[in-house]
Scaffold this motif. Structure first.
Motif, PDB file in Angstrom:
ATOM      1  N   PHE A 284       4.611  11.688 -13.309  1.00  0.00           N
ATOM      2  CA  PHE A 284       5.937  11.835 -13.063  1.00  0.00           C
ATOM      3  C   PHE A 284       6.153  12.585 -12.048  1.00  0.00           C
ATOM      4  CE2 PHE A 284       9.314  14.900 -13.724  1.00  0.00           C
ATOM      5  CZ  PHE A 284      10.226  13.971 -14.077  1.00  0.00           C
ATOM      6  N   THR A 285       5.384  13.649 -11.602  1.00  0.00           N
ATOM      7  CA  THR A 285       5.907  14.445 -10.278  1.00  0.00           C
ATOM      8  C   THR A 285       5.488  13.654  -9.049  1.00  0.00           C
ATOM      9  OG1 THR A 285       3.585  15.508 -10.470  1.00  0.00           O
ATOM     10  CG2 THR A 285       5.329  16.726 -11.348  1.00  0.00           C
ATOM     11  N   PHE A 286       4.563  12.791  -9.115  1.00  0.00           N
ATOM     12  CA  PHE A 286       4.174  12.015  -8.076  1.00  0.00           C
ATOM     13  C   PHE A 286       5.332  10.948  -7.656  1.00  0.00           C
ATOM     14  CE2 PHE A 286       3.051   7.547  -6.429  1.00  0.00           C
ATOM     15  CZ  PHE A 286       2.200   7.896  -5.185  1.00  0.00           C
ATOM     16  N   ASN A 287       5.960  10.218  -8.740  1.00  0.00           N
ATOM     17  CA  ASN A 287       7.229   9.431  -8.801  1.00  0.00           C
ATOM     18  C   ASN A 287       8.372  10.074  -8.163  1.00  0.00           C
ATOM     19  OD1 ASN A 287       5.856   6.792  -9.282  1.00  0.00           O
ATOM     20  ND2 ASN A 287       5.992   7.236 -11.358  1.00  0.00           N
ATOM     21  N   ARG A 288       8.581  11.184  -8.613  1.00  0.00           N
ATOM     22  CA  ARG A 288       9.628  12.056  -8.442  1.00  0.00           C
ATOM     23  C   ARG A 288       9.770  12.722  -7.235  1.00  0.00           C
ATOM     24  NH1 ARG A 288      11.600  17.834 -10.072  1.00  0.00           N
ATOM     25  NH2 ARG A 288      13.819  17.507  -9.941  1.00  0.00           N
ATOM     26  N   GLY A 289       8.521  12.805  -6.308  1.00  0.00           N
ATOM     27  CA  GLY A 289       8.320  13.590  -5.219  1.00  0.00           C
ATOM     28  C   GLY A 289       8.224  12.233  -4.232  1.00  0.00           C
ATOM     29  N   ASN A 290       8.220  11.047  -4.405  1.00  0.00           N
ATOM     30  CA  ASN A 290       8.101  10.060  -3.356  1.00  0.00           C
ATOM     31  C   ASN A 290       8.909   8.754  -4.112  1.00  0.00           C
ATOM     32  OD1 ASN A 290       7.731   8.720  -1.120  1.00  0.00           O
ATOM     33  ND2 ASN A 290       5.714   8.042  -1.639  1.00  0.00           N
ATOM     34  N   CYS A 291      10.105   8.646  -3.952  1.00  0.00           N
ATOM     35  CA  CYS A 291      10.918   7.574  -4.417  1.00  0.00           C
ATOM     36  C   CYS A 291      10.926   6.287  -3.823  1.00  0.00           C
ATOM     37  CB  CYS A 291      12.468   7.978  -4.741  1.00  0.00           C
ATOM     38  SG  CYS A 291      13.286   8.732  -3.028  1.00  0.00           S
ATOM     39  N   ALA A 292      10.196   6.561  -2.348  1.00  0.00           N
ATOM     40  CA  ALA A 292      10.123   5.425  -1.467  1.00  0.00           C
ATOM     41  C   ALA A 292       9.386   4.350  -2.076  1.00  0.00           C
ATOM     42  CB  ALA A 292       9.456   5.699  -0.188  1.00  0.00           C
TER      43      ALA A 292
ATOM     44  N   ASP B  72       0.981  -1.291   0.080  1.00  0.00           N
ATOM     45  CA  ASP B  72       0.115  -0.024  -0.097  1.00  0.00           C
ATOM     46  C   ASP B  72       0.921   1.241   0.243  1.00  0.00           C
ATOM     47  OD1 ASP B  72      -2.155   1.732   0.247  1.00  0.00           O
ATOM     48  OD2 ASP B  72      -2.610   1.201   2.223  1.00  0.00           O
ATOM     49  N   PRO B  73       0.798   2.008  -1.130  1.00  0.00           N
ATOM     50  CA  PRO B  73       1.516   3.231  -1.126  1.00  0.00           C
ATOM     51  C   PRO B  73       1.370   4.404   0.059  1.00  0.00           C
ATOM     52  CG  PRO B  73      -0.048   3.426  -2.755  1.00  0.00           C
ATOM     53  CD  PRO B  73      -0.018   2.026  -2.195  1.00  0.00           C
ATOM     54  N   ILE B  74       0.267   4.394   0.686  1.00  0.00           N
ATOM     55  CA  ILE B  74       0.010   5.465   1.447  1.00  0.00           C
ATOM     56  C   ILE B  74       0.752   5.553   2.673  1.00  0.00           C
ATOM     57  CG2 ILE B  74      -1.947   6.422   2.797  1.00  0.00           C
ATOM     58  CD1 ILE B  74      -2.328   6.967  -0.130  1.00  0.00           C
ATOM     59  N   PRO B  75       0.827   4.197   3.422  1.00  0.00           N
ATOM     60  CA  PRO B  75       1.761   4.069   4.515  1.00  0.00           C
ATOM     61  C   PRO B  75       3.464   4.385   4.135  1.00  0.00           C
ATOM     62  CG  PRO B  75       0.310   2.146   4.654  1.00  0.00           C
ATOM     63  CD  PRO B  75       0.323   2.953   3.276  1.00  0.00           C
ATOM     64  N   LEU B  76       3.768   4.186   2.952  1.00  0.00           N
ATOM     65  CA  LEU B  76       4.977   4.565   2.482  1.00  0.00           C
ATOM     66  C   LEU B  76       5.104   6.146   2.458  1.00  0.00           C
ATOM     67  CD1 LEU B  76       5.523   1.736  -0.020  1.00  0.00           C
ATOM     68  CD2 LEU B  76       6.514   1.839   2.272  1.00  0.00           C
ATOM     69  N   ILE B  77       4.106   6.642   1.849  1.00  0.00           N
ATOM     70  CA  ILE B  77       4.135   8.179   1.651  1.00  0.00           C
ATOM     71  C   ILE B  77       4.128   8.844   2.929  1.00  0.00           C
ATOM     72  CG2 ILE B  77       2.942  10.208   0.865  1.00  0.00           C
ATOM     73  CD1 ILE B  77       2.040   8.411  -1.537  1.00  0.00           C
ATOM     74  N   LYS B  78       3.332   8.495   4.066  1.00  0.00           N
ATOM     75  CA  LYS B  78       3.252   9.041   5.307  1.00  0.00           C
ATOM     76  C   LYS B  78       4.678   8.796   6.189  1.00  0.00           C
ATOM     77  CE  LYS B  78      -1.632   8.906   5.983  1.00  0.00           C
ATOM     78  NZ  LYS B  78      -2.984   8.106   6.773  1.00  0.00           N
ATOM     79  N   ALA B  79       5.132   7.544   5.838  1.00  0.00           N
ATOM     80  CA  ALA B  79       6.494   7.502   6.476  1.00  0.00           C
ATOM     81  C   ALA B  79       7.551   8.294   6.001  1.00  0.00           C
ATOM     82  CB  ALA B  79       6.684   5.998   6.493  1.00  0.00           C
ATOM     83  N   SER B  80       7.316   8.604   4.771  1.00  0.00           N
ATOM     84  CA  SER B  80       8.453   9.415   4.108  1.00  0.00           C
ATOM     85  C   SER B  80       8.304  10.952   4.703  1.00  0.00           C
ATOM     86  CB  SER B  80       8.674   9.277   2.664  1.00  0.00           C
ATOM     87  OG  SER B  80       7.398   9.834   2.147  1.00  0.00           O
TER      88      SER B  80
END
Length: 70
Positions: free
Chosen positions: A61-69, A32-40
């Protein structure tokens, strides 16, 4: 310079080592990407986190660039 026949043979030989069906598993990631984004975002300035999320919404593109986790 290799001929078309040589390149086709190379492709078939390579497919014996790594079949197409085995490559399908590479993209299957259950997370699930949401916990990864919150953790970062932990430990960051809250107002900048909101700005970051806004910028990530612009495009894939900006989503992937903003969150490489992910």
């Amino acid at each position: 310079m290799t001929t078309l026949t040589d390149r086709l043979k190379q492709g078939k030989d390579a497919r014996k080592k790594c079949s197409r069906s085995s490559q399908a598993a590479l993209g299957n990631v259950d997370r699930d990407p949401i916990p990864l984004i919150k953790a970062s975002s932990e430990g960051r300035v809250k107002s900048l986190v909101e700005l970051r999320y806004g910028r990530m919404l612009v495009s894939p593109f900006t989503f992937n660039r903003g969150n490489c986790a992910i």
